[in-house]
Design a protein around this motif. Structure first.
Motif, mmCIF file in Angstrom:
data_model
loop_
_atom_site.group_PDB
_atom_site.id
_atom_site.type_symbol
_atom_site.label_atom_id
_atom_site.label_comp_id
_atom_site.label_asym_id
_atom_site.label_seq_id
_atom_site.Cartn_x
_atom_site.Cartn_y
_atom_site.Cartn_z
ATOM 1 N N SER B 52 1.454 55.207 4.900
ATOM 2 C CA SER B 52 1.329 55.258 3.434
ATOM 3 C C SER B 52 2.556 54.609 2.895
ATOM 4 O O SER B 52 3.703 54.759 2.967
ATOM 5 N N THR B 54 3.628 54.885 0.153
ATOM 6 C CA THR B 54 4.430 55.952 -0.739
ATOM 7 C C THR B 54 5.236 56.897 0.060
ATOM 8 O O THR B 54 6.126 57.719 -0.253
ATOM 9 N N SER B 55 5.154 56.674 1.377
ATOM 10 C CA SER B 55 5.891 57.583 2.423
ATOM 11 C C SER B 55 7.177 57.042 2.622
ATOM 12 O O SER B 55 7.346 55.860 3.156
ATOM 13 N N ALA B 75 2.308 51.367 -6.349
ATOM 14 C CA ALA B 75 2.725 52.840 -5.858
ATOM 15 C C ALA B 75 3.287 52.769 -4.524
ATOM 16 O O ALA B 75 2.645 52.975 -3.335
ATOM 17 N N VAL B 76 4.680 52.512 -4.339
ATOM 18 C CA VAL B 76 5.223 52.331 -3.287
ATOM 19 C C VAL B 76 6.598 53.104 -3.144
ATOM 20 O O VAL B 76 7.021 53.561 -4.184
ATOM 21 N N ASN B 77 7.234 53.530 -2.405
ATOM 22 C CA ASN B 77 8.273 54.479 -2.103
ATOM 23 C C ASN B 77 9.615 53.634 -2.491
ATOM 24 O O ASN B 77 9.919 52.831 -1.619
ATOM 25 N N GLN B 102 6.394 50.933 -12.443
ATOM 26 C CA GLN B 102 5.461 52.204 -11.560
ATOM 27 C C GLN B 102 5.183 53.166 -12.583
ATOM 28 O O GLN B 102 4.277 53.819 -12.428
ATOM 29 N N ARG B 145 1.635 57.134 -13.911
ATOM 30 C CA ARG B 145 1.743 56.528 -12.627
ATOM 31 C C ARG B 145 0.302 56.424 -11.993
ATOM 32 O O ARG B 145 -0.470 57.148 -12.209
ATOM 33 N N ASN B 146 0.264 55.454 -11.117
ATOM 34 C CA ASN B 146 -0.872 55.258 -10.017
ATOM 35 C C ASN B 146 -2.335 54.787 -10.737
ATOM 36 O O ASN B 146 -3.196 55.102 -10.021
#
Lengths: 372, 372
Positions: B52, B54-55, B75-77, B102, B145-146
């Motif tokens: 993921s 986002t992880s 949508a990234v960490n 974001q 977001r997202n």
């Protein structure tokens, strides 16, 4: 449905890489087999098989789960492809087409049998046999099989040259008085639709028989261009081609058009179609073998393609030269990402596009200065 | 050397696929991470990681052997990207740039702090908070977001609409009197060079906020186009962007240009650059993040891009419709090869090119007839 088709390419070089580039546009799954795990297109598929395209077992194993199999090189195992066809796979171009073409002598005989004008030539068994043909010199000696990019071609001026000649089945061709070399890429699908790209002019580097640069469209008399197109279409029909075919031709000093060689796959004389045509030769191949309508082949701008061969200068100033090449507007770099640095190897190409051929030629001079 | 660089993309959708298409031109190695093993570009790399974006752990693990990391989705960490930066990886666009963008509210605040005209809007905590802002209706509610492709956007006409509104942090924007929607793609590299593509006109489908089609260049007054370009360059500089950025803007009925949204990655308003510009937005992104000279962004022909959204008609006549689309000359199909068939999902696009905008628009009518 396109997304569920499993397509395989025998050969994993830059031609395969460019084929994947265009397979992405159709959302296709592409498997690749090459004997080298570092082949340029190995990195662009989740389905790479290391194996030899000339091995019966390897080709058969590669093809067993595929729906459609094509090639980016002629040196492939015909028997395995025939067996895959029997198993219900689509193999395009057909094994028979590849077989006729992969031997330069049977290729010539095939063309003659269809009344296509070719460079006269005779089959030679080996070096000893050449001595029996001394009276035919000077001539151009070509290995019957596996030649590419100038490897497998040599000029024999006198019988003194025979001692260093190829000692294997070859063709000894007459040296014809060549004014120009041209190429036509032709596509044909299963329904029998045929489309040609405009003929391009090819200029080879003096001694190495490797394509130096290419201009599209070729700046030659209409009559010659038309004849070249008619020949290409005739050959595609004669072969019952499904796929694409590069027809390399000589224009002699007395304006005859003679077929030199065929290649039933994407060809470096068609690289410019990526930037200069609505349908690239790579997309056209995919359309042809998947039963899709052939695409528009018209050129929307003049172009000039320069092959990049490895040189000492390029090795020692790689970064700087790439930066300079990328700064030239209208120059489209294709860098093959090959590992190692063998001098003389084809490592990329540049297609220059512009609104006039004069402008394109002038940019080519800039590019050459950077490359040298 | 380009061939030894290890580049990673967070996200494996069609934008990643098109990025790989252009990475092939530079012989680059591309790794991809997506949470879906069937993501469109998973099949076009030998180096796919399921995980993921986002992880924290997944992004960190993905990045550990890479040299350069970029994104095809916002949508990234961010924390993981910052950690990778600390480890010496190049992360472009910078984590700070992605972080600002974001969140649609911090994005707006950032733009305001740089005197960029935006659509006025207020932060909303949740649905309850919306009731405290009843006096601001009608308005456009966007999840902070997202959101993507129209998901995460809704119009609230009256307080009666609040009961069905998003119950999460959002932005409530004024409904402005929009004459046109336009977009400018801008690129900037580490050296601070900036290049913009010509502004394009975007037309969204009535209720779904998803791009219907796009015309390039936008047929608007010079002054407005110039202002849009200046704004895009100013934003790229303010963000100290390294990469590319889509700047979506509104042109109001009184000819003001207001920034609507930013996307720091390849964007569907720039698909046409593949066929209509010397340098596609995908190649431009690669140039920007690899320290290469930015490419020529001029358009060499007019174009119109139509998004293909899944419909019942497309599901039931897939093969026939694809055949018809591929038969239209000058229409360049990009089929994403997505698995499944969820109605309304973006499954491809078509870019039409031609010598005149009139011709292009007329072909668009043909395409629409096929799609419907």
């Amino acid at each position: 449905m396109l997304e569920n088709l499993k397509i395989g390419i025998l050969g994993g070089g830059q031609l395969g890489g460019m084929l994947i580039r265009h397979a992405i546009d159709l959302g296709l799954s592409i498997s690749v087999m090459d004997k080298d795990a570092n082949a340029p297109c190995a990195r662009y598929t989740s389905s790479f098989f290391q194996g030899s395209p000339t091995s019966y077992e390897d080709v058969l194993a590669f093809g067993k789960d595929l729906d459609v199999i094509t090639i980016e090189m002629e040196a492939v195992n015909i028997d395995a492809l025939r067996e895959l066809e029997k198993q219900g796979k689509k193999v395009f171009p057909a094994p028979d087409t590849i077989k006729v073409i992969q031997d330069k002598y049977t290729q010539k005989q095939f063309l003659l049998s269809h009344n296509i004008p070719v460079v006269p030539g005779e089959a030679i068994e080996d070096r000893n046999d050449l001595y029996k043909h001394e009276n035919k010199l000077p001539g151009c000696l070509k290995k019957r099989r596996n030649g590419y990019d100038g490897y497998g071609v040599m000029v024999l001026k006198t019988s003194a040259d025979i001692a260093a000649a190829f000692d294997e089945p070859s063709v000894l061709e007459e040296l014809v008085d060549i004014k120009n070399e041209i190429s036509v890429i032709v596509a044909r699908n299963e329904q029998g639709d045929v489309k040609c790209y405009d003929a391009v002019m090819m200029v080879f580097s003096g001694e190495k028989f490797v394509l130096d640069f290419q201009e599209a469209p070729a700046q030659l008399e209409e009559g010659i261009l038309k004849e070249a197109t008619i020949l290409a279409e005739k050959i595609a029909d004669a072969l019952k081609l499904v796929g694409i075919l590069a027809v390399e031709m000589f224009v002699t000093k007395d304006n005859k058009v003679l077929v030199n060689e065929l290649a039933p796959r994407p060809h470096n004389s068609g690289h410019h179609t990526i930037e200069a045509s609505n349908t690239s030769q790579y997309e056209q191949l995919l359309r042809a073998i998947l039963g899709l309508p052939l695409g528009d082949t018209s050129l929307h701008c003049p172009s000039l393609m320069i092959n990049i061969l490895e040189t000492a200068a390029l090795i020692s100033n790689r970064q700087e030269k790439l930066q300079s090449l990328l700064a030239v507007e209208g120059a489209h770099l294709h860098w093959y990402g090959k590992k190692g640095n063998r001098i003389g190897r084809k490592i990329g190409h540049i297609t220059i596009t512009g609104s006039t051929m004069e402008g394109v030629i002038s940019k080519a001079a800039t590019i050459r200065k950077i490359l040298n």
